[in-house]
Design an enzyme around this catalytic site. Structure first.
Site, short mmCIF file in Angstrom:
data_model
loop_
_atom_site.label_atom_id
_atom_site.label_comp_id
_atom_site.label_asym_id
_atom_site.label_seq_id
_atom_site.Cartn_x
_atom_site.Cartn_y
_atom_site.Cartn_z
N ARG A 198 3.90 -0.56 -4.73
CA ARG A 198 3.57 -1.06 -3.39
C ARG A 198 2.21 -1.74 -3.34
O ARG A 198 1.81 -2.28 -2.30
CB ARG A 198 3.59 0.09 -2.39
CG ARG A 198 4.91 0.81 -2.30
CD ARG A 198 4.83 1.94 -1.31
NE ARG A 198 4.63 1.43 0.03
CZ ARG A 198 5.60 1.06 0.86
NH1 ARG A 198 6.85 1.14 0.47
NH2 ARG A 198 5.33 0.61 2.06
N ASN A 245 -1.79 1.86 5.79
CA ASN A 245 -0.94 0.77 5.28
C ASN A 245 -0.59 -0.07 6.51
O ASN A 245 -0.13 0.47 7.50
CB ASN A 245 0.30 1.40 4.65
CG ASN A 245 1.39 0.39 4.34
OD1 ASN A 245 1.11 -0.79 4.21
ND2 ASN A 245 2.61 0.86 4.23
N GLY A 246 -0.85 -1.37 6.45
CA GLY A 246 -0.55 -2.23 7.60
C GLY A 246 -1.76 -3.07 7.96
O GLY A 246 -2.69 -3.20 7.16
N TRP A 270 -2.91 -2.68 -1.59
CA TRP A 270 -2.65 -4.11 -1.77
C TRP A 270 -3.49 -4.76 -0.66
O TRP A 270 -3.18 -4.63 0.53
CB TRP A 270 -1.17 -4.40 -1.58
CG TRP A 270 -0.80 -5.82 -1.86
CD1 TRP A 270 -0.47 -6.37 -3.07
CD2 TRP A 270 -0.71 -6.89 -0.91
NE1 TRP A 270 -0.19 -7.71 -2.92
CE2 TRP A 270 -0.33 -8.05 -1.62
CE3 TRP A 270 -0.92 -6.99 0.46
CZ2 TRP A 270 -0.16 -9.29 -1.00
CZ3 TRP A 270 -0.75 -8.22 1.07
CH2 TRP A 270 -0.37 -9.35 0.35
N GLU A 312 6.62 -14.98 -11.25
CA GLU A 312 6.14 -13.68 -10.78
C GLU A 312 5.47 -12.87 -11.90
O GLU A 312 4.43 -12.27 -11.69
CB GLU A 312 7.32 -12.82 -10.27
CG GLU A 312 7.73 -13.05 -8.86
CD GLU A 312 8.90 -12.15 -8.48
OE1 GLU A 312 8.82 -11.54 -7.42
OE2 GLU A 312 9.89 -12.05 -9.23
N HIS A 357 15.03 -36.89 -7.76
CA HIS A 357 14.19 -37.27 -6.62
C HIS A 357 12.77 -36.75 -6.77
O HIS A 357 12.11 -36.48 -5.76
CB HIS A 357 14.82 -36.78 -5.32
CG HIS A 357 16.20 -37.33 -5.12
ND1 HIS A 357 16.43 -38.65 -4.79
CD2 HIS A 357 17.42 -36.76 -5.28
CE1 HIS A 357 17.74 -38.85 -4.72
NE2 HIS A 357 18.36 -37.73 -5.02
N CYS A 387 0.85 -1.18 0.00
CA CYS A 387 0.00 0.00 0.00
C CYS A 387 0.89 1.23 0.00
O CYS A 387 1.91 1.29 0.68
CB CYS A 387 -0.95 0.10 1.18
SG CYS A 387 -2.04 -1.31 1.37
N GLU A 445 16.05 -18.35 -8.54
CA GLU A 445 15.74 -16.97 -8.91
C GLU A 445 15.13 -16.91 -10.32
O GLU A 445 14.16 -16.17 -10.57
CB GLU A 445 17.01 -16.11 -8.81
CG GLU A 445 16.88 -14.66 -9.24
CD GLU A 445 15.85 -13.85 -8.46
OE1 GLU A 445 15.32 -14.34 -7.45
OE2 GLU A 445 15.55 -12.72 -8.89
N LYS A 470 5.81 -4.75 -4.21
CA LYS A 470 7.27 -4.68 -4.12
C LYS A 470 7.75 -4.70 -2.68
O LYS A 470 8.76 -5.29 -2.36
CB LYS A 470 7.74 -3.40 -4.80
CG LYS A 470 9.23 -3.24 -4.77
CD LYS A 470 9.77 -3.07 -6.15
CE LYS A 470 11.25 -3.29 -6.22
NZ LYS A 470 11.60 -4.64 -6.65
N LYS A 476 11.46 -15.44 -11.08
CA LYS A 476 11.21 -14.32 -12.02
C LYS A 476 10.10 -14.70 -12.98
O LYS A 476 9.20 -13.92 -13.23
CB LYS A 476 12.47 -13.98 -12.83
CG LYS A 476 13.57 -13.20 -12.17
CD LYS A 476 13.25 -11.78 -11.83
CE LYS A 476 12.55 -11.63 -10.54
NZ LYS A 476 13.23 -11.62 -9.30
C1 G6P Z 1 8.52 -8.92 -2.44
C2 G6P Z 1 9.04 -8.44 -3.77
C3 G6P Z 1 10.30 -9.22 -4.14
C4 G6P Z 1 11.35 -9.09 -3.05
C5 G6P Z 1 10.79 -9.50 -1.68
C6 G6P Z 1 11.73 -9.14 -0.55
O1 G6P Z 1 8.07 -10.22 -2.54
O2 G6P Z 1 8.06 -8.61 -4.77
O3 G6P Z 1 10.82 -8.70 -5.34
O4 G6P Z 1 12.45 -9.89 -3.35
O5 G6P Z 1 9.56 -8.83 -1.44
O6 G6P Z 1 11.82 -7.75 -0.50
P1 G6P Z 1 13.02 -6.94 0.09
O7 G6P Z 1 12.65 -5.50 -0.13
O8 G6P Z 1 13.09 -7.28 1.56
O9 G6P Z 1 14.25 -7.34 -0.61
#
Ligand code: G6P
Length: 611
Positions: free
Chosen positions: A27, A99-100, A73, A491, A507, A2, A484, A606, A488
């Site tokens: 956010r 937010n929270g 969000w 996501e 396995h 948010c 990773e 994010k 990606k």
């Molecule tokens: C969210 C974001 C990711 C990020 C993760 C950790 O899930 O979408 O891209 O890696 O948070 O965030 P940070 O700001 O702690 O690296």
């Protein structure tokens, strides 16, 4: 999660707020809303992105020079117009954005219902609005005082901004656990979740800390605790520029951020990787470097992509510095009743510096006596401020929700830390150090080469755009890169993808392999090459479609792959910095082909400031 923007000054508040919300959309973006004061309280809300709200405003403009806005969000209540913020109470005299999570909202709601309040939404935030109203009206309390008392009854986290039609020259902001700052520009003031909405107006900010509130007017502001203790806060100057947070000609922020990596990696090493002097200088951890060197264990806690960087760090620290490392999901750390004490060092990694779980891990370890250090990207973020020491990644603002340049910068910082500790401990000698530093120094140039030679990545992305599943395999340093790459892809393209250590394939995941399964093998590290070749043979035997990330001279891997993406050679330890680049691009182009919203993938945010 948010985003909040507040404004009071001479400009039309809704213009400043809409612009600001757009910058904060990373956010959260399931709905947005705005409230301004123009003699009375005016509110507009729309489900969907900020653009939908903007469209809504073109039909009926919101005037006024003070207001608040929110991009959401959802945590409580589905994303729709009604549940969008701002929220009001019975008499609709004030509006609140939040937010929270208000954890005790259910108890408070029942108490308020008994007093005759009825609720229009399913949100926890509306309960806070009603609580403020109840205190303000039934106890004929000053509005500012009512907000303060209400916040004292709330359990959970909040970053809030409030406007009241009877107090047209005042905004109230408060924070516990959710970031909030105040921007100051002469006779105008701003509230924002981070600096991006205000940077075009001012670079002077005051960060609110937990359990603090601010009463903000055109020409002044005061900060106090929610227990009413007045505070004198320092004003910080931001180094960020507007250019850094705009797309600069790229179609998406994610692509811009992928392409920025030669520069961001170089920026991250500048003044720290001392090639001529054959040493590393990390000013931010100088005071604790002995502590890290001698610590019993280095525990690394993080979430998401930052957790993948932590895994790469584990391999680096154990190989280069012979240092015992444990990597933890920050979200699980405190539930393990962790065996952490003053002999341990906890390293938290966070791009945003605001991830609630990472912050909770930091606080848990601190409580147990550990030294806590951080690797953060956002300067002045909560994690950066609460750690004992730390290193900034200096990657610049990362706006695309899928993290790219923050990951490579985090890995670079981890590499520099491991080299520094290794040299100190004598696990690396001067000659090895020279060689390793040389390799690290060459990384930006090599990333640039990969980025300038990626036509085949675009092509193969077309072929696999509609694959329903993907498997990513890697070993050693490139096992985290497999995780990773898979993250990606899922996501941003919503394709199901799994990352595995290559040998683990036998396995379970091998059962999934047939002629429809693309298998991305990251086969760039020399010391695992033979074993990777065997794994590739195993995939081929089951007709899996092999896409390899490898070096041009890696004959066996090239021969066995349907597609090879070749990358320059580097030291094994640093190969994740190169191998991850094609994986970012594959995910990006597939998502674009599938017409997904690359920068704002569904359901994600994010900065995850709820636990
Ligand atoms: C969210 C974001 C990711 C990020 C993760 C950790 O899930 O979408 O891209 O890696 O948070 O965030 P940070 O700001 O702690 O690296």
């Amino acid at each position: 999660m948010c985003g909040i923007v507040g404004y009071i000054g001479d400009q039309k508040a809704s213009d400043v707020i809409i612009k600001g919300l757009k910058r904060l959309e990373y956010r959260g973006y399931d709905s947005a809303g705005i409230a301004t004061l123009n003699g009375k309280l005016l509110i507009k809300k729309s489900v969907g992105k900020v653009a939908a709200l903007e469209e809504n405003l073109t039909n009926s403009a919101l005037d006024g020079n003070a207001g608040i806005g929110h991009t959401r969000w959802a945590t409580h209540g589905e994303p729709n117009d009604v549940n969008a913020h701002p929220h009001t109470a019975q008499h609709k005299k004030f509006a609140l954005v939040h937010n929270g999570i208000i954890e005790n909202y259910d108890v408070l709601k029942k108490q308020l219902e008994q007093k005759g309040h009825s609720f229009a939404t399913q949100t926890d935030t509306e309960v806070l609005a009603h609580l403020i109203e109840e205190i303000h009206e039934s106890e004929t309390m000053d509005f500012e005082k009512a907000v303060q008392l209400a916040l004292n009854q709330v359990q959970g986290t909040f970053g809030i901004a409030v406007v009241h039609q009877d107090y047209p020259d005042m905004l109230i902001a408060a924070r516990r656990g959710s970031p909030l700052l105040i921007g100051i520009n002469g006779s105008e003031h701003f509230i924002a979740s981070d600096a991006s909405p205000i940077i075009e107006f001012t670079n002077k900010v005051v960060y609110l800390d937990d359990d603090e509130m601010a009463i903000i007017r055109n020409d002044s502001y005061e900060v106090k605790t929610i227990k009413d203790v007045p505070l004198t806060k320092s004003v910080h100057e931001l180094a960020m520029s507007l250019e850094q947070i705009e797309k600069g000609g790229y179609e998406h922020f994610m692509l811009k951020e992928i392409y920025e990596q030669p520069q961001t990696i170089a920026d991250c090493m500048r003044g720290r990787l001392m090639v001529d002097e054959n040493r590393i200088q990390l000013g931010g951890i100088e005071a604790v470097v002995d502590k890290i060197t001698n610590a019993n264990r280095l525990i690394i806690a993080a979430c998401g992509t930052s957790w993948h960087a932590a895994l790469v760090g584990e391999y680096m620290f154990e190989y280069l510095a012979k240092k015992r490392v444990e990597v933890e999901y920050a979200s699980e750390f405190r539930y393990q009743d962790p065996l952490v004490d003053e002999n341990d060092v906890l390293l938290v990694i966070s791009q945003s510096g605001e991830t609630a779980d990472t912050l909770a891990a930091l606080r848990e370890a601190k409580k147990r006596g550990a030294t806590v250090i951080g690797i953060c990207n956002v300067v002045g973020s909560t994690i950066a401020r609460e750690t004992d020491a730390g290193v900034y990644t200096h990657a610049g603002p990362e706006i695309g929700v899928a993290s790219t340049k923050a990951f490579t910068a985090q890995v670079v910082v981890l590499a520099m830390m491991a080299l520094q500790i290794g040299l100190r401990k004598g696990t690396i000698d001067e000659e090895q150090m020279r060689e390793l530093i040389r390799h690290l120094d060459e990384v930006p140039e090599k990333v640039d080469q990969i980025l300038n030679n990626q036509d085949n990545i675009k092509e193969l992305s077309k072929l696999f755009t509609y694959a329903p599943n993907f498997l990513y395999l890697g070993r050693s340093y490139n096992f985290p890169v497999a995780l990773e790459g898979a993250l990606k892809l899922k996501e941003i393209s919503y394709i199901h993808a799994e990352g595995y250590p290559a040998a683990e394939m036998k396995h379970g995941p091998i059962a999934l392999i047939d002629q429809h399964m693309p298998v991305v093998v990251i086969a760039a590290t020399d010391h695992t090459n033979e074993k990777m070749v065997s794994n590739i043979e195993e995939v081929r035997a089951r007709k899996g479609r092999i896409i390899s990330i490898t070096n041009s001279n890696n004959g066996d891997v090239n021969r066995l792959s349907e597609f090879s993406i070749t990358i320059p050679h580097t030291h094994d330890c640093f190969s994740p910095l190169l191998t991850v680049i094609p994986l970012q691009l594959i995910a990006y182009y597939i998502a674009v082909n599938r017409q997904c919203d690359v920068d704002k993938p569904r359901n994600l945010a994010k900065s995850v400031t709820v636990e």
